[in-house]
Structure formats: C-alpha cells, structure tokens
Design a protein around this motif. Structure first.
Motif, short mmCIF file in Angstrom:
data_model
loop_
_atom_site.label_atom_id
_atom_site.label_comp_id
_atom_site.label_asym_id
_atom_site.label_seq_id
_atom_site.Cartn_x
_atom_site.Cartn_y
_atom_site.Cartn_z
N GLU A 37 0.81 -1.22 0.00
CA GLU A 37 0.00 0.00 0.00
C GLU A 37 0.85 1.27 0.00
O GLU A 37 0.37 2.33 -0.40
CB GLU A 37 -0.92 0.00 1.22
CG GLU A 37 -2.01 -1.09 1.16
CD GLU A 37 -2.74 -1.25 2.48
OE1 GLU A 37 -2.37 -0.52 3.44
OE2 GLU A 37 -3.65 -2.09 2.56
N SER A 38 2.10 1.15 0.44
CA SER A 38 2.94 2.34 0.63
C SER A 38 3.93 2.59 -0.50
O SER A 38 4.27 3.74 -0.79
CB SER A 38 3.74 2.21 1.94
OG SER A 38 2.89 2.08 3.05
N TYR A 39 4.43 1.52 -1.16
CA TYR A 39 5.66 1.68 -1.94
C TYR A 39 5.51 2.64 -3.11
O TYR A 39 6.38 3.51 -3.32
CB TYR A 39 6.22 0.33 -2.36
CG TYR A 39 5.65 -0.30 -3.61
CD1 TYR A 39 6.41 -0.38 -4.79
CD2 TYR A 39 4.38 -0.85 -3.64
CE1 TYR A 39 5.91 -0.98 -5.93
CE2 TYR A 39 3.87 -1.46 -4.77
CZ TYR A 39 4.64 -1.52 -5.93
OH TYR A 39 4.15 -2.13 -7.06
N LEU A 40 4.43 2.54 -3.87
CA LEU A 40 4.29 3.43 -5.02
C LEU A 40 4.05 4.87 -4.58
O LEU A 40 4.62 5.80 -5.15
CB LEU A 40 3.15 2.96 -5.93
CG LEU A 40 3.42 1.68 -6.73
CD1 LEU A 40 2.20 1.31 -7.56
CD2 LEU A 40 4.64 1.85 -7.64
N ARG A 41 3.23 5.03 -3.56
CA ARG A 41 2.97 6.39 -3.05
C ARG A 41 4.25 7.05 -2.59
O ARG A 41 4.49 8.23 -2.87
CB ARG A 41 1.96 6.33 -1.90
CG ARG A 41 1.74 7.66 -1.19
CD ARG A 41 0.68 7.55 -0.12
NE ARG A 41 0.91 6.45 0.80
CZ ARG A 41 1.78 6.50 1.82
NH1 ARG A 41 2.49 7.61 2.03
NH2 ARG A 41 1.91 5.47 2.63
N VAL A 42 5.11 6.29 -1.93
CA VAL A 42 6.36 6.86 -1.42
C VAL A 42 7.37 7.08 -2.53
O VAL A 42 7.90 8.18 -2.70
CB VAL A 42 6.96 5.96 -0.32
CG1 VAL A 42 8.34 6.48 0.10
CG2 VAL A 42 6.04 5.91 0.89
N PHE A 48 10.73 11.88 -2.13
CA PHE A 48 11.54 10.67 -2.24
C PHE A 48 12.40 10.72 -3.49
O PHE A 48 13.61 10.43 -3.44
CB PHE A 48 10.64 9.43 -2.27
CG PHE A 48 11.41 8.13 -2.41
CD1 PHE A 48 11.77 7.41 -1.30
CD2 PHE A 48 11.77 7.65 -3.67
CE1 PHE A 48 12.48 6.22 -1.41
CE2 PHE A 48 12.47 6.46 -3.81
CZ PHE A 48 12.82 5.75 -2.67
N MET A 49 11.81 11.03 -4.62
CA MET A 49 12.55 11.00 -5.88
C MET A 49 13.71 11.99 -5.87
O MET A 49 14.79 11.69 -6.39
CB MET A 49 11.61 11.29 -7.05
CG MET A 49 10.59 10.17 -7.28
SD MET A 49 9.52 10.46 -8.72
CE MET A 49 10.70 10.25 -10.05
N GLN A 50 13.51 13.13 -5.24
CA GLN A 50 14.59 14.11 -5.17
C GLN A 50 15.73 13.60 -4.31
O GLN A 50 16.91 13.69 -4.70
CB GLN A 50 14.07 15.44 -4.63
CG GLN A 50 15.14 16.52 -4.58
CD GLN A 50 14.57 17.88 -4.17
OE1 GLN A 50 13.36 18.07 -4.13
NE2 GLN A 50 15.45 18.83 -3.88
N LEU A 99 19.90 1.88 -1.59
CA LEU A 99 19.57 3.27 -1.28
C LEU A 99 18.06 3.48 -1.30
O LEU A 99 17.49 4.09 -0.38
CB LEU A 99 20.23 4.21 -2.29
CG LEU A 99 21.72 4.51 -2.08
CD1 LEU A 99 22.31 5.18 -3.32
CD2 LEU A 99 21.93 5.39 -0.85
N GLY A 100 17.40 2.95 -2.32
CA GLY A 100 15.96 3.16 -2.44
C GLY A 100 15.18 2.49 -1.33
O GLY A 100 14.28 3.10 -0.73
N GLN A 101 15.52 1.22 -1.02
CA GLN A 101 14.72 0.51 -0.02
C GLN A 101 15.00 0.99 1.40
O GLN A 101 14.07 1.03 2.23
CB GLN A 101 14.97 -1.00 -0.12
CG GLN A 101 14.25 -1.63 -1.30
CD GLN A 101 13.94 -3.09 -1.07
OE1 GLN A 101 13.30 -3.46 -0.09
NE2 GLN A 101 14.41 -3.93 -1.98
N ASP A 206 8.51 -5.95 -8.18
CA ASP A 206 8.25 -4.69 -8.87
C ASP A 206 9.03 -3.54 -8.24
O ASP A 206 9.59 -2.69 -8.94
CB ASP A 206 6.75 -4.37 -8.84
CG ASP A 206 6.41 -3.13 -9.66
OD1 ASP A 206 6.81 -3.08 -10.83
OD2 ASP A 206 5.75 -2.22 -9.12
N LEU A 207 9.10 -3.52 -6.92
CA LEU A 207 9.84 -2.47 -6.23
C LEU A 207 11.31 -2.47 -6.63
O LEU A 207 11.88 -1.43 -6.98
CB LEU A 207 9.71 -2.67 -4.70
CG LEU A 207 10.61 -1.81 -3.80
CD1 LEU A 207 10.33 -0.33 -4.00
CD2 LEU A 207 10.41 -2.21 -2.34
N VAL A 208 11.94 -3.65 -6.61
CA VAL A 208 13.36 -3.73 -6.96
C VAL A 208 13.57 -3.37 -8.42
O VAL A 208 14.52 -2.65 -8.75
CB VAL A 208 13.90 -5.14 -6.63
CG1 VAL A 208 15.36 -5.27 -7.09
CG2 VAL A 208 13.80 -5.42 -5.13
N ALA A 209 12.71 -3.86 -9.30
CA ALA A 209 12.85 -3.53 -10.73
C ALA A 209 12.75 -2.02 -10.96
O ALA A 209 13.51 -1.44 -11.74
CB ALA A 209 11.78 -4.26 -11.54
#
Length: 397
Positions: A37-42, A48-50, A99-101, A206-209
C-alpha cells in the motif's frame, strides 16, 4: 518507448502472467500489505525522488558509464557497449536498490534493517546505506558464501553491520533468504526486510525492478549521445534472482524491437546435476513468497543449486523473468562455470576490466549468439571482480 504494449510488467494484483503473487505466513501478511500500500505512493513522491536521485548522483556516483568496448566488438562482430555498474560505490548495481529501499524503510518508520546476501555485494550495499542513515543492520549469509566471499563479510562488519552465517541446506543464498524471512517473522513490527533481487512476495519484484530501472533509463539517453538512437538492438545481462537484468530491460521490455538475452548459471552443465539453470530446469512452484520457476524434484522439494558464482547460486528466478521466458520474450543461455571464467579472462585481457563472476556469465553468452556488424549490443557488467579473485586464480583457464 515505441512498440506494442504487451503488458510484461506487473499486474495490480502482483502477477506477471501466471507468476508472482504474495504467498506469506499470516504473521507477515500485515507487513507485506503495508509495503504494497505504501511503496508506489512513497517512491513516486517528489520528496523521495529528489532525495533518491541526489544520493544516486552524489553518493553512488551515477550515472555509470556506457563504454564502447572496441576490441570486444571486433571479437564478436557487433558494436558492443558495456554498462559499467561495477564503477558504482560499493562495486555493483546493488547500491541502487539498497539506497531506495532503506530510504523507503525510513519513510515507513522502521529503524532495523535485515537482508540476505549471496556474493556479498547486496549485504555490503545495505550495510553501507544503513551506516549512512544510522540504521541497525543484520545480514544473513550462507556459511559457504561467508568463506568464499570473506572480504565482503569483513566490509559489512567494518560498516557496523552484523553478519549471521547460516548453516542449513547447502549454506548459500536460498538458505540465507530462508533465515532472513524467519527473522522477519520474529520481528514484524520494527523490521524492514531489504530483498536484494526481483524475488519474494509482491511488491518486492516490482519495487526492486523500479529502483534498478535507473540502469535502463541511463542506457537509453547514453546511447542517444553515443549513437544517435535511444534503444539498442540487443540487451544482455546475467540472472540469478534477476535484479540487474530487470533494471537493464525495464524501460525496453515492451519494445519488441529490442532483443533480450539472459544468461543463467549452468554450473557443471545443465544436465550434470550441479547447476543453477532455473529457467532451463525449473517447474512452476512457490519459493520465498512468490510463484515462479523453481528447481524441484518430483515431490516438489527444492533441489540444491550449484554455481561457481555465489550471486547466481539460487534455485528460483524472479517472476518477471519467468514470465518473459515463458512467453518467449527473452532468450536464455545457460553458461557453465568454465565458460564464465574464460569470458572473464577474455574481457580482462582485451579491455582491462575484471568483471564479477556473475557478469562473466553474461559475457560467456556472447559466443553463443550471432550479430550483424552494425548491431548495437549493450551488456550490463553488474559488478567488479575484486571479490572473486581467489576463485579466478584457482579456476584459471
């Protein structure tokens, strides 16, 4: 990218065709659902992207170069470019995902991070980012891998991470993953599990990709700079769980003009009984929370894989890659230990680049393929060979 949309990416339910899903024990259901529920929103948020982009540039050292390997191009009759993930901070593509996770874990209020590792590069990357962000870090690693990747074990400890050697099974990546999941079951409320590859329950593949897709996006604009076009004719990468391959192909996967070649570890030979060639040998099954292709016997028991490469020594494959293979979108070449070592020495002597054993399998697939002289081929060198020097010396062709 142009081309027909064949929907090779994940469905809203977490499936790639018939592969994927989230098969987890009840105690982890809430954790996985919260992440889903959180990963795409974050990760799609501007904040986050910055921060992620800044860290990739200023800390990890991106963009990694796209290098025209002139002598290797002559050898294989094409225009061969190497995507140099070996030049990232910590020496591989694993830093992108770490870094992302870990950033995501911090956004979700977690302070304790666990991870599995095989070749050690994911463990080093996670320990590095945990040191950077002041997070508690526990790395699970099979006893076999702690011995053949001792330098990475010591790096993790120097960075402040704790390494737990795993004694079960054949004491490699599968067993480290099992133990990390057990830890997560014991500490579901305060722990974030950083999976290092495109495996595990949805949304991890999907998150890792997505986090690794920076590789493919850079390939696109770098090819535009080098060649005046934004796509290759062929993309090549090694696959164990499949994170560097997923990152390489992610922006191009629906563009049928781009040929995809994946190299997996044949070990002593696909039919030798000592192999990790999951796409050649696997049958549909469930491993580590996802339905995918799994090396298993007639009773559905997981068979122990073997590879000279600790990072490819896994009896499963990411569901994204299982689907690409099942649908004929990706070609798969099974490369033996000997072929990989010979390919590593060839790259070293022709281009002065010592690749990781994992990447050497992708290089070993080049001789199985035929290219035209004007074909643009991009091969991802996912890591550097420092960690594998003892193995290279003992297996010198």
């Amino acid at each position: 990218m142009e081309g027909q949309d064949n929907n090779y990416r994940v469905s809203p339910e977490g499936y790639y065709g018939t592969f994927g899903g989230a098969y987890v024990p009840e105690i982890l259901h809430r954790c996985v659902e919260e992440l889903r529920e959180s990963y795409l929103r974050v990760i799609e948020s501007e904040a986050f992207m910055q921060e992620f982009s800044t860290l990739l540039r200023d800390y990890a050292g991106r963009p990694s170069p796209l290098y025209h390997a002139a002598r290797m191009s002559e050898r294989y009759g094409c225009r061969l470019y190497l995507k140099r993930e070996d030049l990232n901070h910590t020496g591989s593509h694993k830093i992108n995902n770490a870094l992302g996770q870990v950033l995501l874990a911090r956004h979700m209020g977690r302070r304790r991070v666990i991870a599995e590792t095989g070749a050690g590069q994911h463990g080093v990357a996670v320990a590095t980012v945990c040191a950077l962000m002041g997070m508690e870090c526990m790395i699970y690693m099979g006893r076999t891998d702690t011995e053949r990747q001792r330098a990475n074990v010591e790096k993790i400890r120097m960075l402040g991470g704790e390494v737990t050697p795993v004694e079960s099974g054949n004491m490699t990546l599968k067993d480290a993953t099992n133990e990390a999941i057990r830890d997560w079951c014991r500490h579901p409320s305060d722990t974030y599990y950083v999976i290092g590859s495109t495996v595990g329950p949805h949304p991890y593949p999907d998150l890792v990709a997505r986090l690794q897709s920076v590789i493919g996006r850079e390939i696109s604009w770098q090819l535009q700079e080098h060649e005046g076009r934004d796509r290759p004719d062929c993309l090549m990468a090694c696959v164990g769980g499949g994170s560097n391959a997923a990152g390489t192909i992610y922006p191009f996967v629906d563009d049928e003009r781009v040929r995809i070649v994946l190299a997996e570890a044949a070990g002593c030979g696909v039919e030798s009984g000592r192999s990790a060639a999951t796409l050649h040998l696997g049958l549909p099954g469930i491993i580590h929370g996802a339905r995918t292709l799994v090396m298993q016997d007639n009773d559905g028991q997981i068979e122990e894989p073997y590879s000279i490469s600790a990072g490819l020594d896994y009896p499963g494959i990411g569901p994204m890659h299982a689907n690409l293979f099942a649908r004929g979108r990706a070609e798969v070449v099974a490369v033996t230990d000997r072929e990989a070592v010979e390919a590593a020495y060839e790259l070293t002597r022709l281009e002065g680049i010592i690749p990781a054993l994992e990447s050497a399998h992708a290089l070993g697939a080049l001789g199985r393929l035929r290219f035209g002289p004007d074909e643009l081929v991009v091969l991802t060198v996912s890591g550097r060979g420092d960690k594998d020097m003892e193995t290279y010396l003992s297996a010198k062709p």
